[in-house]
Design an enzyme around this catalytic site. Structure first.
Site, short mmCIF file in Angstrom:
data_model
loop_
_atom_site.label_atom_id
_atom_site.label_comp_id
_atom_site.label_asym_id
_atom_site.label_seq_id
_atom_site.Cartn_x
_atom_site.Cartn_y
_atom_site.Cartn_z
N HIS A 9 0.85 -1.18 0.00
CA HIS A 9 0.00 0.00 0.00
C HIS A 9 0.90 1.25 0.00
O HIS A 9 1.35 1.69 1.07
CB HIS A 9 -0.89 0.03 1.24
CG HIS A 9 -1.92 -1.05 1.28
ND1 HIS A 9 -3.00 -1.09 0.42
CD2 HIS A 9 -2.05 -2.13 2.09
CE1 HIS A 9 -3.75 -2.14 0.70
NE2 HIS A 9 -3.19 -2.80 1.69
N HIS B 77 -1.13 -6.75 -5.20
CA HIS B 77 -1.15 -8.04 -4.48
C HIS B 77 -0.53 -9.09 -5.40
O HIS B 77 -0.75 -9.08 -6.62
CB HIS B 77 -2.58 -8.42 -4.13
CG HIS B 77 -2.78 -9.88 -3.84
ND1 HIS B 77 -3.34 -10.75 -4.76
CD2 HIS B 77 -2.46 -10.63 -2.76
CE1 HIS B 77 -3.39 -11.96 -4.23
NE2 HIS B 77 -2.85 -11.92 -3.03
N ASN C 177 0.70 -13.49 -5.07
CA ASN C 177 1.06 -14.66 -4.29
C ASN C 177 1.28 -15.85 -5.19
O ASN C 177 0.72 -15.95 -6.29
CB ASN C 177 0.02 -14.96 -3.19
CG ASN C 177 -1.21 -15.65 -3.72
OD1 ASN C 177 -1.25 -16.88 -3.84
ND2 ASN C 177 -2.22 -14.88 -4.04
N VAL C 178 2.15 -16.73 -4.72
CA VAL C 178 2.38 -18.03 -5.35
C VAL C 178 2.41 -19.07 -4.23
O VAL C 178 3.00 -18.82 -3.17
CB VAL C 178 3.68 -18.08 -6.18
CG1 VAL C 178 3.50 -17.36 -7.51
CG2 VAL C 178 4.85 -17.48 -5.42
N HIS D 8 -21.43 -7.92 -3.60
CA HIS D 8 -22.40 -7.06 -2.93
C HIS D 8 -22.33 -5.62 -3.41
O HIS D 8 -23.28 -4.85 -3.23
CB HIS D 8 -22.19 -7.12 -1.40
CG HIS D 8 -20.86 -6.66 -0.95
ND1 HIS D 8 -19.70 -7.36 -1.20
CD2 HIS D 8 -20.48 -5.55 -0.26
CE1 HIS D 8 -18.68 -6.71 -0.67
NE2 HIS D 8 -19.12 -5.61 -0.10
N GLY E 254 -3.17 -19.77 11.30
CA GLY E 254 -1.96 -19.05 10.95
C GLY E 254 -1.75 -17.82 11.83
O GLY E 254 -2.58 -17.50 12.70
N ARG E 255 -0.66 -17.12 11.58
CA ARG E 255 -0.35 -15.94 12.39
C ARG E 255 -1.25 -14.79 11.97
O ARG E 255 -1.16 -14.27 10.85
CB ARG E 255 1.12 -15.56 12.24
CG ARG E 255 1.52 -14.36 13.09
CD ARG E 255 3.01 -14.24 13.18
NE ARG E 255 3.45 -13.01 13.81
CZ ARG E 255 3.40 -12.77 15.12
NH1 ARG E 255 2.93 -13.68 15.94
NH2 ARG E 255 3.83 -11.63 15.62
#
Length: 301
Positions: free
Chosen positions: A97, A107, A109-110, A176, A260-261
């Protein structure tokens, strides 16, 4: 179909995290701090986080490698027959950000999953992608980001970019609100239609193309002058980001359901957010143009 080993995937992911953090530190000028954590049920991770940087108001590049005895519902949604199996998951996930409203949030991710049951062959799959969430739209930025996403999939299968782009458009959509979170990119999940080596190579290519996809845009926009109007609109649009991550995002749900954390999982939340009741941008404004020209599914390349 060969049963994969996870060691090569883990080595790649740890190296990817280091490479991305180094590139981001170079453009921000402030180091990311490291928070290593352990999970009681099995595994742990390394969060690399920056807050109140010179460029990034908040960001994180997180690695996790966790195991469990029963696959959480969010991970088994597309494969209900795997519910209850022992599992292993590892991945790198990042959200950035920037402070400047003209610089987009991003964003990426893999990830890699395996699910096993006694007496049965392990089931494995890859997932990931990257998507861009601008607050002020620039055609050249959108084209560059989508072109780089397309390059990441080149040579890994005909039609993958068109498939993964549509998947991204459909996935990062706030039902929504009946609007997209951003301008999309690529997204894939439960991917094992190729053999392990080919599927892994494709996933690596997605991770490896992130720096080229995002940093030129950040460098181009991070120093543009802005005022309270732009910051206010950024905070308003960040509210949509929060809504998606807490209501729809499978990664967030998986992290919370798997124990998870929490700090690392919710690192994706922007630090300053606003909600307004039924607010609409003024007609013809740059804020209105974001909604009319960019937050719609388009073929950018």
């Amino acid at each position: 179909m060969p049963v994969p080993t996870s060691s090569s995937v883990k080595s790649y992911l740890l190296d990817l995290q280091c490479r991305i953090v180094a590139a981001l530190e170079a453009i921000d000028g402030k180091p990311f701090f490291t928070d290593a954590w352990q999970r009681p049920e099995g595994g742990g991770g390394i969060a690399r986080v920056i807050e109140e940087g010179n460029v990034f108001e908040r960001g994180g590049v997180n690695f996790s490698h966790v195991t469990g005895k029963s696959l959480p519902p969010s991970a088994a949604a597309a494969r209900p027959e795997l519910a209850g199996r022992a599992w292993e998951a590892m991945g790198v996930s990042l959200v950035l950000h920037p402070r400047n409203p003209y610089a987009p949030t991003v964003h990426m991710n893999v990830r890699f999953f395996t699910a096993t049951a006694a007496g049965e062959q392990a089931v494995w799959w890859f997932g990931g992608g990257m998507d861009l969430t601008p607050y002020y739209g620039f055609e050249e930025d959108a084209v560059h980001f989508h072109r780089t996403c397309k390059q990441a999939l080149a040579g890994h299968g005909d039609g993958l970019h068109a498939e993964f782009k549509k998947w991204c458009d459909d996935y990062f959509y706030l039902k929504h609100r009946q609007e997209a979170r951003g301008i999309g990119g690529i997204f894939f999940d439960d991917f094992n239609r190729l053999d392990f080596a080919q599927s892994f190579a494709m996933t690596q290519s997605v991770g490896d193309h992130f720096i080229d996809a995002y940093l030129p845009l950040l460098a181009r926009r991070k120093d543009i002058r802005y005022g309270e109007t732009e910051r206010d609109f950024q905070a308003y649009r960040r509210g949509r980001y929060v809504e998606f991550n807490l209501v729809f995002d499978r990664g967030t749900l998986f992290g919370l359901q798997s124990g998870g954390r929490t700090e690392a999982i919710l690192m994706s939340m922007p630090p300053v957010v606003k909600w307004r009741y039924n607010w609409q941008p003024p007609a013809g404004s740059p804020e209105a143009r974001l909604c009319s020209d960019f937050l719609v599914a388009r073929e950018w390349v």
